[in-house]
Design a protein around this motif. Structure first.
Motif, PDB file in Angstrom:
ATOM      1  N   THR A   1       1.655   3.378  -0.191  1.00  0.00           N
ATOM      2  CA  THR A   1       2.016   2.704  -1.439  1.00  0.00           C
ATOM      3  C   THR A   1       1.427   1.304  -1.601  1.00  0.00           C
ATOM      4  O   THR A   1       1.389   0.783  -2.712  1.00  0.00           O
ATOM      5  CB  THR A   1       3.551   2.592  -1.563  1.00  0.00           C
ATOM      6  OG1 THR A   1       4.065   1.857  -0.444  1.00  0.00           O
ATOM      7  CG2 THR A   1       4.184   3.979  -1.592  1.00  0.00           C
TER       8      THR A   1
ATOM      9  N   GLU B   1      -0.865  -1.671  -2.376  1.00  0.00           N
ATOM     10  CA  GLU B   1      -2.017  -1.789  -3.272  1.00  0.00           C
ATOM     11  C   GLU B   1      -3.127  -2.587  -2.598  1.00  0.00           C
ATOM     12  O   GLU B   1      -2.870  -3.575  -1.900  1.00  0.00           O
ATOM     13  CB  GLU B   1      -1.607  -2.495  -4.569  1.00  0.00           C
ATOM     14  CG  GLU B   1      -0.626  -1.704  -5.429  1.00  0.00           C
ATOM     15  CD  GLU B   1      -1.250  -0.439  -6.008  1.00  0.00           C
ATOM     16  OE1 GLU B   1      -2.482  -0.431  -6.225  1.00  0.00           O
ATOM     17  OE2 GLU B   1      -0.513   0.532  -6.240  1.00  0.00           O
TER      18      GLU B   1
ATOM     19  N   GLN C   1      -6.243  -5.193  -2.454  1.00  0.00           N
ATOM     20  CA  GLN C   1      -6.508  -6.468  -3.113  1.00  0.00           C
ATOM     21  C   GLN C   1      -7.735  -7.104  -2.470  1.00  0.00           C
ATOM     22  O   GLN C   1      -8.359  -6.505  -1.589  1.00  0.00           O
ATOM     23  CB  GLN C   1      -5.289  -7.390  -3.021  1.00  0.00           C
ATOM     24  CG  GLN C   1      -4.710  -7.554  -1.617  1.00  0.00           C
ATOM     25  CD  GLN C   1      -3.459  -8.388  -1.593  1.00  0.00           C
ATOM     26  OE1 GLN C   1      -3.518  -9.582  -1.831  1.00  0.00           O
ATOM     27  NE2 GLN C   1      -2.330  -7.765  -1.292  1.00  0.00           N
TER      28      GLN C   1
END
Length: 525
Positions: free
Chosen positions: A201, A203, A205
């Protein structure tokens, strides 16, 4: 590979689990027959998919076999039994020794049944993955020579960039906080470092690559942490395309093994960043006997010696690694430190507004290795002289219920998020740290930055930070910790303020820019 599609009767005999694999094999055969000129390109596209399919089958079957074990067997699969039976030569010899096989600590795991279920997918995975590994190893075997040649010619130099591998970035603990702070500093200063994690899950970056796991494992009796297994070919491609030429790894589990795989495949220097002293952790949490402790030490020694350098967070740990017990060359041991978020320093400005009180605080994981079961005795001793003293407990963990039962008069706050922790420090008059396990002690530095003095055991980590009586206190045992707290609660406000200011000054010795500059220098950047 020769362009022959599997016969019909063979296709009908393939189990459901291998149907997607069979389809890929047929596509490869068709490409060889119909588009021989593009066959190499087809292989580049289909082999990773083939690898993913057979690897998925392997892990699915492995998980099924483990979960099929009797409940009593799963309960016995703990740290001690794994360490006792990890060494393969001993385990395999036990299969042919009836007296050893009847030992009460042996599990009911049917080794032959397990091998029967996973042998083919494991073999297929190894063949495909091994071919990719061998290809990279051959291609990059002369990396050092090519780098030297490029330097001499001042042309074609390889990019100097680090891939930092970790399993702990998304956890809710001190290690994850450190990693997230490190990433923030890398992003702010555009340092030549990218992190790689495997998580379902999280994210992605800037400077953070996130691979979705092929499989996850979680065995409650072993650990609260879920293990996420990435696609090794995806990792390998990311490393090659990203142009990385060195590795830092900071967890011994899945990513630790992947780091060593990449080291061998790409002939790059690889360093390990030691957040945790596992020898001490298992000694205090698993109650290992002398034989198991020695086996764990040898396993750790073998693992760490595969790395080109180790980053350590305290002087005691460094001395142990350089000792005969671990035999790691002292010149390849690098001292490093953590730093803290600026919010704690900013909160410290408000310290003077708080009137002296008798509020004590423990903040951290509530587990046996953190020494929390010393707190009931310490708090009881304090209350004999200061019956109005209050103890706040911030955190969660496996020892919470036991602690609540032994010390019902404390105030339990649960898990406190980082953005609220600074204000919690401001409410307290002393932080108690009864842990003998911390390799550094970020909580010590956070508290001191807000002007909150600390009473910690005189052990590695905290003892490198604390200057006794100048900015905080160290104690040899629980009795001495209680005595120090009782004495401090009698101090006059001016004496307390002097110690609080000393605590705040100590934080200035731990600056992110200095720490990261030294780390990059140590790995040759």
């Amino acid at each position: 590979m020769h362009g022959q599609s599997p016969a019909l009767w063979k296709s009908l005999g393939v189990s459901k689990a291998f149907k997607p694999t069979l389809k890929i094999i047929k596509d490869i055969a068709k490409a060889r027959q119909q588009q021989p000129k593009h066959f190499t390109a087809t292989l580049r596209q289909t082999l990773p998919a083939l690898y993913r399919e057979v690897t998925q089958v392997f892990f699915d079957r492995l998980e099924h076999e483990i979960l099929s074990l009797p409940k009593k067997t799963l309960k016995r699969i703990n740290a001690q039994t794994l360490i006792e039976h990890f060494e393969l030569p001993t385990s395999f010899r036990s299969l042919f020794n009836n007296s050893y096989a009847k030992h009460p600590r042996m599990t009911d795991l049917n080794i032959f049944g397990l091998l029967d279920q996973v042998t083919f997918p494991a073999l297929a995975t190894l063949v495909i993955g091994g071919a990719s590994f061998a290809g990279s190893q051959v291609l990059y075997a002369n990396r050092d020579f090519l780098n030297d040649l490029a330097e001499d010619l001042q042309e074609g130099q390889h990019s100097k960039r680090v891939l930092w591998l970790t399993d702990s970035f998304s956890d809710a603990n001190g290690v994850s906080s450190v990693l997230q702070s490190t990433l923030a500093h890398v992003q702010a200063h555009e340092l030549p470092i990218d992190m790689l994690i495997c998580h379902p899950t999280q994210e992605a970056q800037a400077h953070l690559h996130v691979l979705k796991p092929m499989k996850s494992f979680s065995i409650p009796s072993l650990s609260e942490q879920t293990l996420y297994i990435p696609d090794m070919l995806e990792v390998q491609t990311l490393f090659e395309v990203g142009g990385y030429d060195r590795i830092i790894c900071s967890t011994e589990l899945v990513m630790g093994l992947i780091a060593l795989y990449l080291k061998k495949a790409f002939s790059v220097p690889t360093y390990f960043y030691m957040h945790t002293d596992w020898n001490e952790f298992f000694k205090r949490s698993a109650a290992l006997d002398a034989q198991s402790s020695d086996r764990l030490r040898r396993l750790l020694r073998f693992f760490y010696q595969q790395y080109d350098g180790l980053f350590v967070l305290n002087s005691d740990h460094k001395a142990w690694l350089a000792s005969d017990a671990m035999d790691f060359p002292i010149e390849r041991l690098y001292s490093t430190q953590h730093w803290i978020d600026a919010r704690y320093v900013e909160a410290g400005v408000q310290r003077g507004a708080k009137p002296p009180g008798k509020t004590l605080l423990f903040a951290g994981r509530i587990s046996r290795e953190k020494g929390v079961l010393d707190l009931p005795g310490i708090f009881a001793a304090i209350k004999t002289l200061h019956p109005d003293a209050q103890l706040l407990i911030a955190g969660k963990g496996p020892a919470l219920k036991k602690l609540q039962k032994r010390m019902p008069d404390a105030c339990y706050l649960g898990w406190v998020e980082k953005d609220k922790l600074a204000s919690l420090y401001l409410q307290a008059d002393l932080l108690l740290l009864p842990s003998r396990f911390d390799t550094f002690g970020c909580v010590v530095l956070e508290a001191m930055a807000t002007g909150l003095p600390v009473v910690a055991y005189n052990v590695k980590g905290p003892k490198d930070i604390i200057q006794h009586g100048i900015n905080s206190f160290t104690a040899e045992n629980a009795t001495e910790m209680a005595q120090i707290v009782c004495q401090y609660l009698h101090w006059e406000p001016q004496a307390r303020q002097t110690l609080q200011k000393g605590a705040q000054r100590r934080e200035t010795d731990y600056r992110a820019s200095d720490i990261m500059s030294q780390l990059l220098s140590d790995i040759g950047l």
